[in-house]
Design an enzyme around this catalytic site. Structure first.
Site, PDB file in Angstrom:
ATOM      1  N   HIS A  35      41.763  35.125  40.592  1.00 57.53           N
ATOM      2  CA  HIS A  35      40.435  35.013  41.186  1.00 57.53           C
ATOM      3  C   HIS A  35      40.401  34.162  42.453  1.00 57.53           C
ATOM      4  O   HIS A  35      39.326  33.927  43.001  1.00 57.53           O
ATOM      5  CB  HIS A  35      39.450  34.478  40.145  1.00 57.53           C
ATOM      6  CG  HIS A  35      39.275  35.409  38.987  1.00 57.53           C
ATOM      7  ND1 HIS A  35      39.730  35.109  37.731  1.00 57.53           N
ATOM      8  CD2 HIS A  35      38.722  36.637  38.917  1.00 57.53           C
ATOM      9  CE1 HIS A  35      39.452  36.124  36.911  1.00 57.53           C
ATOM     10  NE2 HIS A  35      38.845  37.070  37.609  1.00 57.53           N
ATOM     11  N   HIS A  42      43.596  43.174  38.986  1.00 54.97           N
ATOM     12  CA  HIS A  42      43.990  42.980  37.596  1.00 54.97           C
ATOM     13  C   HIS A  42      43.075  43.809  36.698  1.00 54.97           C
ATOM     14  O   HIS A  42      42.021  44.265  37.116  1.00 54.97           O
ATOM     15  CB  HIS A  42      43.953  41.495  37.206  1.00 54.97           C
ATOM     16  CG  HIS A  42      42.621  40.849  37.387  1.00 54.97           C
ATOM     17  ND1 HIS A  42      42.132  40.448  38.620  1.00 54.97           N
ATOM     18  CD2 HIS A  42      41.657  40.523  36.497  1.00 54.97           C
ATOM     19  CE1 HIS A  42      40.943  39.900  38.478  1.00 54.97           C
ATOM     20  NE2 HIS A  42      40.614  39.947  37.199  1.00 54.97           N
ATOM     21  N   CYS A  77      31.878  41.110  29.395  1.00 52.35           N
ATOM     22  CA  CYS A  77      32.923  41.519  30.330  1.00 52.35           C
ATOM     23  C   CYS A  77      34.018  40.473  30.336  1.00 52.35           C
ATOM     24  O   CYS A  77      33.743  39.283  30.241  1.00 52.35           O
ATOM     25  CB  CYS A  77      32.360  41.751  31.732  1.00 52.35           C
ATOM     26  SG  CYS A  77      31.241  40.496  32.316  1.00 52.35           S
ATOM     27  N   HIS A  79      38.786  40.230  30.293  1.00 52.82           N
ATOM     28  CA  HIS A  79      40.096  40.778  30.606  1.00 52.82           C
ATOM     29  C   HIS A  79      40.942  40.895  29.345  1.00 52.82           C
ATOM     30  O   HIS A  79      40.904  39.982  28.519  1.00 52.82           O
ATOM     31  CB  HIS A  79      40.857  39.844  31.553  1.00 52.82           C
ATOM     32  CG  HIS A  79      40.049  39.325  32.675  1.00 52.82           C
ATOM     33  ND1 HIS A  79      39.354  38.132  32.610  1.00 52.82           N
ATOM     34  CD2 HIS A  79      39.814  39.826  33.910  1.00 52.82           C
ATOM     35  CE1 HIS A  79      38.736  37.926  33.755  1.00 52.82           C
ATOM     36  NE2 HIS A  79      38.982  38.937  34.561  1.00 52.82           N
ATOM     37  N   GLU A  97      32.474  36.029  22.484  1.00 46.29           N
ATOM     38  CA  GLU A  97      31.314  35.729  23.323  1.00 46.29           C
ATOM     39  C   GLU A  97      29.995  35.868  22.589  1.00 46.29           C
ATOM     40  O   GLU A  97      29.101  35.052  22.758  1.00 46.29           O
ATOM     41  CB  GLU A  97      31.266  36.658  24.551  1.00 46.29           C
ATOM     42  CG  GLU A  97      32.202  36.267  25.639  1.00 46.29           C
ATOM     43  CD  GLU A  97      31.939  36.994  26.938  1.00 46.29           C
ATOM     44  OE1 GLU A  97      30.868  37.607  27.123  1.00 46.29           O
ATOM     45  OE2 GLU A  97      32.835  36.946  27.798  1.00 46.29           O
ATOM     46  N   TYR A 112      36.889  47.660  41.927  1.00 44.64           N
ATOM     47  CA  TYR A 112      35.950  47.020  42.849  1.00 44.64           C
ATOM     48  C   TYR A 112      36.507  45.664  43.263  1.00 44.64           C
ATOM     49  O   TYR A 112      37.387  45.100  42.610  1.00 44.64           O
ATOM     50  CB  TYR A 112      34.561  46.864  42.225  1.00 44.64           C
ATOM     51  CG  TYR A 112      34.474  45.730  41.236  1.00 44.64           C
ATOM     52  CD1 TYR A 112      33.985  44.487  41.617  1.00 44.64           C
ATOM     53  CD2 TYR A 112      34.898  45.894  39.925  1.00 44.64           C
ATOM     54  CE1 TYR A 112      33.919  43.436  40.718  1.00 44.64           C
ATOM     55  CE2 TYR A 112      34.838  44.856  39.029  1.00 44.64           C
ATOM     56  CZ  TYR A 112      34.352  43.628  39.428  1.00 44.64           C
ATOM     57  OH  TYR A 112      34.314  42.591  38.545  1.00 44.64           O
ATOM     58  N   GLU A 122      36.377  38.552  42.560  1.00 43.26           N
ATOM     59  CA  GLU A 122      36.835  39.508  41.555  1.00 43.26           C
ATOM     60  C   GLU A 122      37.494  40.663  42.296  1.00 43.26           C
ATOM     61  O   GLU A 122      36.994  41.106  43.332  1.00 43.26           O
ATOM     62  CB  GLU A 122      35.665  40.058  40.726  1.00 43.26           C
ATOM     63  CG  GLU A 122      35.038  39.068  39.793  1.00 43.26           C
ATOM     64  CD  GLU A 122      35.888  38.746  38.566  1.00 43.26           C
ATOM     65  OE1 GLU A 122      37.055  39.180  38.473  1.00 43.26           O
ATOM     66  OE2 GLU A 122      35.370  38.030  37.701  1.00 43.26           O
ATOM     67  N   GLU A 124      39.073  43.890  40.434  1.00 44.90           N
ATOM     68  CA  GLU A 124      39.412  44.396  39.117  1.00 44.90           C
ATOM     69  C   GLU A 124      39.474  45.915  39.050  1.00 44.90           C
ATOM     70  O   GLU A 124      38.725  46.601  39.734  1.00 44.90           O
ATOM     71  CB  GLU A 124      38.364  43.916  38.100  1.00 44.90           C
ATOM     72  CG  GLU A 124      38.335  42.415  37.949  1.00 44.90           C
ATOM     73  CD  GLU A 124      37.325  41.922  36.936  1.00 44.90           C
ATOM     74  OE1 GLU A 124      37.568  40.845  36.366  1.00 44.90           O
ATOM     75  OE2 GLU A 124      36.301  42.592  36.705  1.00 44.90           O
ATOM     76  N   TRP A 169      29.406  43.618  39.740  1.00 43.87           N
ATOM     77  CA  TRP A 169      30.016  44.689  38.934  1.00 43.87           C
ATOM     78  C   TRP A 169      28.993  45.336  38.011  1.00 43.87           C
ATOM     79  O   TRP A 169      29.020  46.538  37.816  1.00 43.87           O
ATOM     80  CB  TRP A 169      31.225  44.170  38.151  1.00 43.87           C
ATOM     81  CG  TRP A 169      30.937  43.077  37.175  1.00 43.87           C
ATOM     82  CD1 TRP A 169      30.559  43.212  35.870  1.00 43.87           C
ATOM     83  CD2 TRP A 169      30.993  41.671  37.425  1.00 43.87           C
ATOM     84  NE1 TRP A 169      30.377  41.980  35.297  1.00 43.87           N
ATOM     85  CE2 TRP A 169      30.646  41.015  36.225  1.00 43.87           C
ATOM     86  CE3 TRP A 169      31.327  40.897  38.533  1.00 43.87           C
ATOM     87  CZ2 TRP A 169      30.610  39.631  36.109  1.00 43.87           C
ATOM     88  CZ3 TRP A 169      31.297  39.521  38.413  1.00 43.87           C
ATOM     89  CH2 TRP A 169      30.936  38.906  37.227  1.00 43.87           C
TER      90      TRP A 169
END
Length: 186
Positions: A35, A42, A77, A79, A97, A112, A122, A124, A169
């Protein structure tokens, strides 16, 4: 409503999956390095969870987040970690979360890049899923400041009036879901 939890479930040192533009794994990178500056491509995912009323679960990102802290975003959201399959990652993070489970269905992938000033960016290749809540929300307050259910029409109105309140996003994904995958939404 269930009691909120407060537990740290990620760190800037965790290893993320570097990918090329075709989503081929090409290595790993720390979350912090992924980042920095304009971001390094990624793998990531975004979940859109709906309830039985057809409302979408939104989360407000913790103010402690390095990127887009305090902004409203899609349900979940994150990874996948190095060596982790996407199916494992999406269910792990949903539990971490939101303390919940959901039936999730893959919809599409897209790439994006979004800068967040001097804080980083970002970049990703994001897998987007839609699903139905199977349990109540039990938010992890180290990840989420607030959450709410919202009808799609009300969300559209709010996004049109105050787009600066939402992550980039989420705005891209929501428009694409409505335009190209409306039949997959409740």
């Amino acid at each position: 409503m269930n009691q909120p939890r407060h537990e740290n479930v990620s760190s800037e040192s965790e290893a993320l999956i570097l990918v090329d533009e075709n989503d081929n794994e090409i290595g790993t990178i720390s979350k912090a390095d992924a980042h920095d500056a304009n971001g390094t491509l990624h793998r990531a995912f975004s979940l859109f969870i709906f309830n039985d009323k057809g409302e979408l679960l939104l989360q407000q990102r913790s103010a402690e987040k390095r990127l887009w802290g305090g902004y409203w975003s899609n349900s979940c959201c994150s990874h996948p970690r190095a060596g982790e399959k996407m199916d494992e990652a999406i269910h792990r993070r949903l539990e971490q979360e939101l303390g919940m489970s959901a039936e999730l269905e893959f919809v599409y992938k897209f790439t994006y890049q979004a800068d967040f000033g001097e804080h980083g960016a970002e970049h990703e290749l994001c897998w987007v899923y839609v699903g139905r809540a199977m349990s109540e929300v039990q938010a992890n307050t180290s990840e989420i400041s607030d959450w709410r259910w919202i009808a799609p029409a009300a969300l559209d109105k709010e996004m049109a009036t105050n787009p600066e309140r939402f992550t980039p996003w989420f705005q891209l994904e929501w428009e694409r879901l409505k335009q190209d995958f409306a039949e997959r939404l409740p």
